[in-house]
Design a protein around this motif. Structure first.
Motif, short mmCIF file in Angstrom:
data_model
loop_
_atom_site.label_atom_id
_atom_site.label_comp_id
_atom_site.label_asym_id
_atom_site.label_seq_id
_atom_site.Cartn_x
_atom_site.Cartn_y
_atom_site.Cartn_z
N UNK A 97 0.80 -1.22 0.00
CA UNK A 97 0.00 0.00 0.00
C UNK A 97 0.84 1.28 0.00
N UNK A 98 2.15 1.15 0.24
CA UNK A 98 3.01 2.32 0.32
C UNK A 98 3.81 2.59 -0.95
N UNK A 99 3.87 1.64 -1.84
CA UNK A 99 4.74 1.78 -3.02
C UNK A 99 4.41 2.99 -3.89
N UNK A 100 3.15 3.34 -4.02
CA UNK A 100 2.75 4.45 -4.90
C UNK A 100 2.90 5.82 -4.25
N UNK A 101 3.20 5.86 -2.97
CA UNK A 101 3.24 7.12 -2.23
C UNK A 101 4.53 7.89 -2.51
N UNK A 102 4.44 9.24 -2.50
CA UNK A 102 5.62 10.06 -2.78
C UNK A 102 6.65 10.06 -1.65
N UNK A 103 6.22 9.71 -0.45
CA UNK A 103 7.09 9.68 0.72
C UNK A 103 6.48 8.69 1.70
N UNK A 104 7.32 8.01 2.48
CA UNK A 104 6.83 7.03 3.45
C UNK A 104 7.52 7.28 4.79
N UNK A 105 6.71 7.27 5.86
CA UNK A 105 7.23 7.42 7.22
C UNK A 105 6.92 6.15 8.01
N UNK A 106 7.75 5.83 8.97
CA UNK A 106 7.49 4.71 9.87
C UNK A 106 7.88 5.13 11.28
N UNK A 107 7.09 4.72 12.27
CA UNK A 107 7.38 5.10 13.65
C UNK A 107 8.43 4.21 14.30
N UNK A 108 8.87 3.19 13.60
CA UNK A 108 9.82 2.22 14.14
C UNK A 108 11.05 2.16 13.24
N UNK A 109 12.23 2.27 13.80
CA UNK A 109 13.45 2.22 12.98
C UNK A 109 13.62 0.86 12.29
N UNK A 110 13.12 -0.21 12.91
CA UNK A 110 13.18 -1.53 12.25
C UNK A 110 12.30 -1.53 11.01
N UNK A 111 11.15 -0.87 11.11
CA UNK A 111 10.25 -0.75 9.97
C UNK A 111 10.88 0.06 8.85
N UNK A 112 11.56 1.14 9.21
CA UNK A 112 12.24 1.97 8.21
C UNK A 112 13.25 1.12 7.45
N UNK A 113 14.08 0.38 8.16
CA UNK A 113 15.10 -0.45 7.52
C UNK A 113 14.47 -1.50 6.62
N UNK A 114 13.39 -2.12 7.08
CA UNK A 114 12.73 -3.16 6.28
C UNK A 114 12.06 -2.56 5.04
N UNK A 115 11.47 -1.39 5.17
CA UNK A 115 10.88 -0.72 4.00
C UNK A 115 11.97 -0.36 3.00
N UNK A 116 13.09 0.15 3.50
CA UNK A 116 14.20 0.49 2.62
C UNK A 116 14.73 -0.75 1.91
N UNK A 117 14.76 -1.88 2.60
CA UNK A 117 15.20 -3.14 1.98
C UNK A 117 14.25 -3.57 0.86
N UNK A 118 13.01 -3.10 0.93
CA UNK A 118 12.01 -3.38 -0.11
C UNK A 118 12.08 -2.35 -1.25
N UNK A 119 13.04 -1.42 -1.17
CA UNK A 119 13.19 -0.42 -2.21
C UNK A 119 12.33 0.82 -2.00
N UNK A 120 11.77 0.98 -0.82
CA UNK A 120 10.93 2.14 -0.50
C UNK A 120 11.77 3.11 0.31
N UNK A 121 11.80 4.37 -0.12
CA UNK A 121 12.59 5.39 0.59
C UNK A 121 11.82 5.87 1.82
N UNK A 122 11.92 5.13 2.89
CA UNK A 122 11.20 5.45 4.13
C UNK A 122 12.08 6.28 5.05
#
Length: 170
Positions: A97-122
């Motif tokens: 659900x986040x792939x189409x978004x212009x920017x992505x935020x996460x409240x958890x640093x583990x989530x940020x790293x995992x989103x970045x590993x998926x190619x999402x600039x979180x």
């Protein structure tokens, strides 16, 4: 230049903690000089001129009655505020659900790293720092939100005398 309005979307039938996060974001935006509002009516973000934050996209979009095309259009003009733990089905849904978004935020640093590993600039969104979070402060002047405000009971005074488990032992 006028500050862009901030619309914070959260599922009306979602987790109360997500509603708390949404209310804090509305409060923070207002303190930063933005016209801000909490949106819990089931409508999707459509105003590309506004800053549209979608708290817990895995709840917000799934609990909406919108079709895939409407969800994709909403995602393109909004910033998801992700909350789920990597390795869960909810996190996997958040990624989709986040792939189409212009920017992505996460409240958890583990989530940020995992989103970045998926190619999402979180980026990490660190919660905290609004007056309503401090029960010692004066009541907030921000507009009331439509979610339940937790009630904090005063501390319980410690008992006097011997502990109850030992009161009959002498």
């Amino acid at each position: 230049m006028t500050a862009r309005p901030v619309n914070v979307f959260v599922a009306a039938r979602g987790n109360d903690f997500m509603a708390d996060i949404a209310a804090w974001l509305v409060e923070a935006a207002a303190l930063a000089g933005h016209r801000s509002q909490l949106v819990r009516d089931g409508s999707l973000p459509t105003d590309a001129a506004a800053i549209n934050l979608v708290v817990a996209p895995h709840e917000f979009y799934v609990l909406s009655d919108a079709d895939d095309a409407a969800i994709d259009a909403a995602a393109q003009c909004s910033i998801p505020v992700c909350t789920e733990q990597p390795g869960t089905s909810w996190f996997d849904m958040t990624v989709l659900l986040s792939r189409a978004s212009p920017m992505v935020l996460d409240i958890n640093t583990h989530g940020v790293a995992a989103l970045q590993a998926e190619g999402i600039e979180a980026q990490h969104l660190r919660l905290g720092g609004v007056p309503s979070m401090d029960r010692r402060s004066a009541p907030s002047t921000s507009p009331p939100s439509a979610h339940h405000q937790p009630t904090i009971s005063p501390p319980i005074s410690p008992p006097t005398g011997p502990p109850m488990c030992c009161s009959s032992v002498a």
